[in-house]
Design an enzyme around this catalytic site. Structure first.
Site, PDB file in Angstrom:
ATOM      1  N   ARG A  16      45.559  47.191  33.260  1.00  0.00           N
ATOM      2  CA  ARG A  16      44.364  46.502  33.439  1.00  0.00           C
ATOM      3  C   ARG A  16      43.391  47.760  34.204  1.00  0.00           C
ATOM      4  O   ARG A  16      43.656  48.017  35.284  1.00  0.00           O
ATOM      5  CB  ARG A  16      44.455  45.392  34.257  1.00  0.00           C
ATOM      6  CG  ARG A  16      43.171  44.600  34.490  1.00  0.00           C
ATOM      7  CD  ARG A  16      43.563  43.164  35.226  1.00  0.00           C
ATOM      8  NE  ARG A  16      43.323  43.432  36.624  1.00  0.00           N
ATOM      9  CZ  ARG A  16      43.163  42.505  37.661  1.00  0.00           C
ATOM     10  NH1 ARG A  16      43.024  41.067  37.118  1.00  0.00           N
ATOM     11  NH2 ARG A  16      42.984  42.716  38.911  1.00  0.00           N
ATOM     12  N   THR A  39      36.512  46.899  34.708  1.00  0.00           N
ATOM     13  CA  THR A  39      36.269  46.314  33.824  1.00  0.00           C
ATOM     14  C   THR A  39      36.969  45.002  33.653  1.00  0.00           C
ATOM     15  O   THR A  39      36.612  43.968  33.152  1.00  0.00           O
ATOM     16  CB  THR A  39      36.092  46.761  32.195  1.00  0.00           C
ATOM     17  OG1 THR A  39      37.462  47.298  31.996  1.00  0.00           O
ATOM     18  CG2 THR A  39      35.253  47.993  32.395  1.00  0.00           C
ATOM     19  N   ASP A  77      49.098  43.439  44.374  1.00  0.00           N
ATOM     20  CA  ASP A  77      49.421  44.178  43.403  1.00  0.00           C
ATOM     21  C   ASP A  77      50.776  44.057  43.157  1.00  0.00           C
ATOM     22  O   ASP A  77      51.637  44.490  43.793  1.00  0.00           O
ATOM     23  CB  ASP A  77      48.908  45.526  43.512  1.00  0.00           C
ATOM     24  CG  ASP A  77      48.999  46.248  42.140  1.00  0.00           C
ATOM     25  OD1 ASP A  77      47.796  46.483  41.458  1.00  0.00           O
ATOM     26  OD2 ASP A  77      49.809  46.384  41.605  1.00  0.00           O
ATOM     27  N   ASP A 109      52.358  47.614  42.527  1.00  0.00           N
ATOM     28  CA  ASP A 109      52.692  48.484  43.926  1.00  0.00           C
ATOM     29  C   ASP A 109      53.500  47.805  44.813  1.00  0.00           C
ATOM     30  O   ASP A 109      54.514  48.508  45.393  1.00  0.00           O
ATOM     31  CB  ASP A 109      51.111  48.481  44.458  1.00  0.00           C
ATOM     32  CG  ASP A 109      50.277  49.388  43.958  1.00  0.00           C
ATOM     33  OD1 ASP A 109      50.812  50.077  42.953  1.00  0.00           O
ATOM     34  OD2 ASP A 109      49.160  49.325  44.027  1.00  0.00           O
TER      35      ASP A 109
HETATM   36  C1  PRP Z   1      49.022  43.529  36.673  1.00  0.00           C
HETATM   37  C2  PRP Z   1      49.887  42.578  36.214  1.00  0.00           C
HETATM   38  C3  PRP Z   1      49.417  42.018  34.881  1.00  0.00           C
HETATM   39  C4  PRP Z   1      47.860  42.094  35.237  1.00  0.00           C
HETATM   40  C5  PRP Z   1      47.374  40.878  35.171  1.00  0.00           C
HETATM   41  O1  PRP Z   1      49.334  44.711  36.048  1.00  0.00           O
HETATM   42  O2  PRP Z   1      51.309  42.826  36.090  1.00  0.00           O
HETATM   43  O3  PRP Z   1      49.958  42.886  33.621  1.00  0.00           O
HETATM   44  O4  PRP Z   1      48.017  42.904  36.045  1.00  0.00           O
HETATM   45  O5  PRP Z   1      45.827  40.870  35.348  1.00  0.00           O
HETATM   46  P1  PRP Z   1      44.960  40.048  34.221  1.00  0.00           P
HETATM   47  O6  PRP Z   1      45.535  38.953  33.993  1.00  0.00           O
HETATM   48  O7  PRP Z   1      43.768  40.219  34.709  1.00  0.00           O
HETATM   49  O8  PRP Z   1      45.108  40.884  33.020  1.00  0.00           O
HETATM   50  P2  PRP Z   1      48.322  46.411  36.296  1.00  0.00           P
HETATM   51  O9  PRP Z   1      47.660  46.234  35.057  1.00  0.00           O
HETATM   52  O10 PRP Z   1      48.182  46.056  37.743  1.00  0.00           O
HETATM   53  O11 PRP Z   1      49.429  47.153  35.928  1.00  0.00           O
HETATM   54  P3  PRP Z   1      51.034  47.505  36.616  1.00  0.00           P
HETATM   55  O12 PRP Z   1      51.982  46.543  36.048  1.00  0.00           O
HETATM   56  O13 PRP Z   1      51.427  48.980  35.827  1.00  0.00           O
HETATM   57  O14 PRP Z   1      50.827  47.594  37.959  1.00  0.00           O
HETATM   58  N1  URA Z   2      47.457  42.015  39.068  1.00  0.00           N
HETATM   59  C1  URA Z   2      48.104  41.769  40.222  1.00  0.00           C
HETATM   60  O1  URA Z   2      49.176  42.667  40.406  1.00  0.00           O
HETATM   61  N2  URA Z   2      47.810  41.006  41.218  1.00  0.00           N
HETATM   62  C2  URA Z   2      46.662  40.287  41.168  1.00  0.00           C
HETATM   63  O2  URA Z   2      46.475  39.437  41.963  1.00  0.00           O
HETATM   64  C3  URA Z   2      46.101  40.290  39.779  1.00  0.00           C
HETATM   65  C4  URA Z   2      46.319  41.475  39.012  1.00  0.00           C
END
Ligand code: PRP
Ligand code: URA
Length: 213
Positions: free
Chosen positions: A103, A107, A201, A204
């Site tokens: 994500r 944006t 997150d 993380d």
């Molecule tokens: C996080 C999470 C989802 C997304 C949710 O991933 O694991 O995939 O955000 O957000 P949304 O519903 O607003 O789309 P992230 O993009 O942080 O990637 P990661 O898993 O690599 O940390």
């Molecule tokens: N992605 C995450 O990992 N945590 C949130 O709260 C939203 C998006």
């Protein structure tokens, strides 16, 4: 769209530890796996099965076995990877395909950066794993991708969701066979698109890449 929110003290207990900012990554990873196994029980309620004849030591009988084509489990990298072991433990005969999505934190738009899935998903039941359903953008993009490849149904297992994201997924998947199984439905999204109270997150926290405070 069907939505099932777990209503079980063990799930809430484990989520409470997961949410706690002092919980270290190794404990976070172990709990994410345990939680998905608990949620997978509900998520697989409609898994397709067929009758099989077997012989017990006492008598012949008819049982049930998971049908072909086998269900496809799709963890969304990176955070969904932390849920994979917990899910395959419950359905070891399932196949696994991978979708890498990120994500854009400015944006909030999702982008697919990697995919390793069977090309033809005709007649497949897919189980998407992603701990967080925030705006719903990532899950929606994954669901559309799988239906475009021929999937017949998608069940998503998420640890937490925001009501705004859940409503967005529901509005965009009206005519589709979509089920969402949640550990908890939280209060809201904050101004930067994080789930409140949430857990921060997920990627993380799973993989120890939290920025220094
Ligand atoms: C996080 C999470 C989802 C997304 C949710 O991933 O694991 O995939 O955000 O957000 P949304 O519903 O607003 O789309 P992230 O993009 O942080 O990637 P990661 O898993 O690599 O940390
Ligand atoms: N992605 C995450 O990992 N945590 C949130 O709260 C939203 C998006």
């Amino acid at each position: 769209m069907r939505v099932h929110v777990a209503d079980h003290p063990l799930v809430t207990h484990k989520l409470t530890v997961l949410r706690d900012r002092t919980t270290p990554s190794p404990t976070f990873r172990a709990l994410a796996e345990e939680l998905v196994t608990l949620l997978a029980y509900e998520a697989t309620r409609e898994v397709r099965v067929e009758p099989v004849e077997i012989e017990t030591p006492v008598a012949k009988t008819t049982g049930l076995a998971i049908s072909d084509p086998k269900p496809l489990i799709v963890p969304i990298l990176r955070a969904g990877l932390g849920m994979l072991e917990g899910m395959v433990r419950l359905i070891p005969s399932a196949e696994v395909g991978f979708l890498g999505m990120v994500r854009n934190e400015d944006t909030l738009e999702p982008a697919i950066y990697a995919e390793r899935l069977p090309k033809d998903l005709s007649n497949r039941q897919c189980f998407v794993l992603d701990p967080m359903l925030a705006t719903g953008g990532s899950l929606l993009a994954a669901i559309e991708y799988l239906f475009d490849r021929g999937a017949v149904g998608v069940t998503a297992v998420c640890l937490l969701a925001a009501p705004e994201g859940l409503a967005a997924v529901e509005a965009a998947t009206k005519d589709r066979d979509v089920t969402i199984v949640l550990g908890a439905l939280d209060e809201k999204l904050n101004e930067v698109g994080y789930i409140v109270p949430g857990l921060g997150d997920a990627g993380d926290r799973l993989y120890g890449t939290l920025p220094a405070e």
